[in-house]
Enzyme design. Sequence first.
Site, PDB file in Angstrom:
ATOM      1  N   GLY A  90      49.646  28.060  17.613  1.00 12.80           N
ATOM      2  CA  GLY A  90      48.407  28.381  17.541  1.00 12.80           C
ATOM      3  C   GLY A  90      47.355  27.299  17.129  1.00 12.80           C
ATOM      4  N   ALA A 123      52.094  24.485  16.211  1.00 11.18           N
ATOM      5  CA  ALA A 123      51.643  24.832  14.895  1.00 11.18           C
ATOM      6  C   ALA A 123      52.774  24.705  13.775  1.00 11.18           C
ATOM      7  CB  ALA A 123      50.476  25.529  14.763  1.00 11.18           C
ATOM      8  N   GLU A 194      56.583  18.048  25.468  1.00 11.31           N
ATOM      9  CA  GLU A 194      57.076  19.557  25.696  1.00 11.31           C
ATOM     10  C   GLU A 194      58.310  19.716  26.354  1.00 11.31           C
ATOM     11  OE1 GLU A 194      54.038  21.465  27.886  1.00 11.31           O
ATOM     12  OE2 GLU A 194      52.658  21.498  26.062  1.00 11.31           O
TER      13      GLU A 194
END
Length: 235
Positions: A90, A123, A194
């Site tokens: 987030g 995060a 990622e």
Amino acid sequence: MKSIIIASTSTLHEGSYLEYLLPTLQSHFKNCKNLLFIPYARPGGISHDDYTQKASEAFASINISVKGIHEFEDPESAIKNAEGIFTGGGNTFLLVTQLYKNKIMQLLAETAKNGTPYLGTSAGSNICGLSMQTTNDMPIIYPPSFQTLGLIPFNLNPHYLDPDLQSKHMGETRETRIKEFHSFNSIPVLGLREGSWLEVKGEKITLKGNLTARLFKQNETPIELDTESDLSNLK
């Protein structure tokens, strides 16, 4: 002995939440029946309850139950008694603010360092470094400090993106922003793409996944690190 998974992202393109990591997480949390989830990073669009439910559904497939830290009257006790801990993604500024507000930043660091299995994504991975200063997030709220958990002796840039040579976008690349960080700071920064993650076992830090990672050091040319690279001595 530290037992930590630090993942660039929770979700890959065309995959479901945590799907690509589940085999790794099944082993990582093999001694856990219950998991403490920290949903503080989500500022809007999804409540803490809904975010926790999303995590619960993913972990149900490997027979682990999940309870959000916001469901406990005392977050300190929740961390102290946790079998395993997962901090979701987030906004890092919000996450860090909430951890300090609830007076659990240091406790969370000590708990992970003492061996409670920890998972961070996005995060929740940013806060594993020495500071949150290499996050990609907007400063929507002002935390009392940029200092974070210090579970690894360097900083991360999750969701790292390489420059798109076909793009007409004239804004800064991730590499440019990290170089700006290094104008004032000497902390190494690992650009974690990622689908990649770090596995921390004791003092050993290993790059996992199928992709290389990009390592930035102050006043040095960035280099690519192959999967399975040992980052234990990176400082």
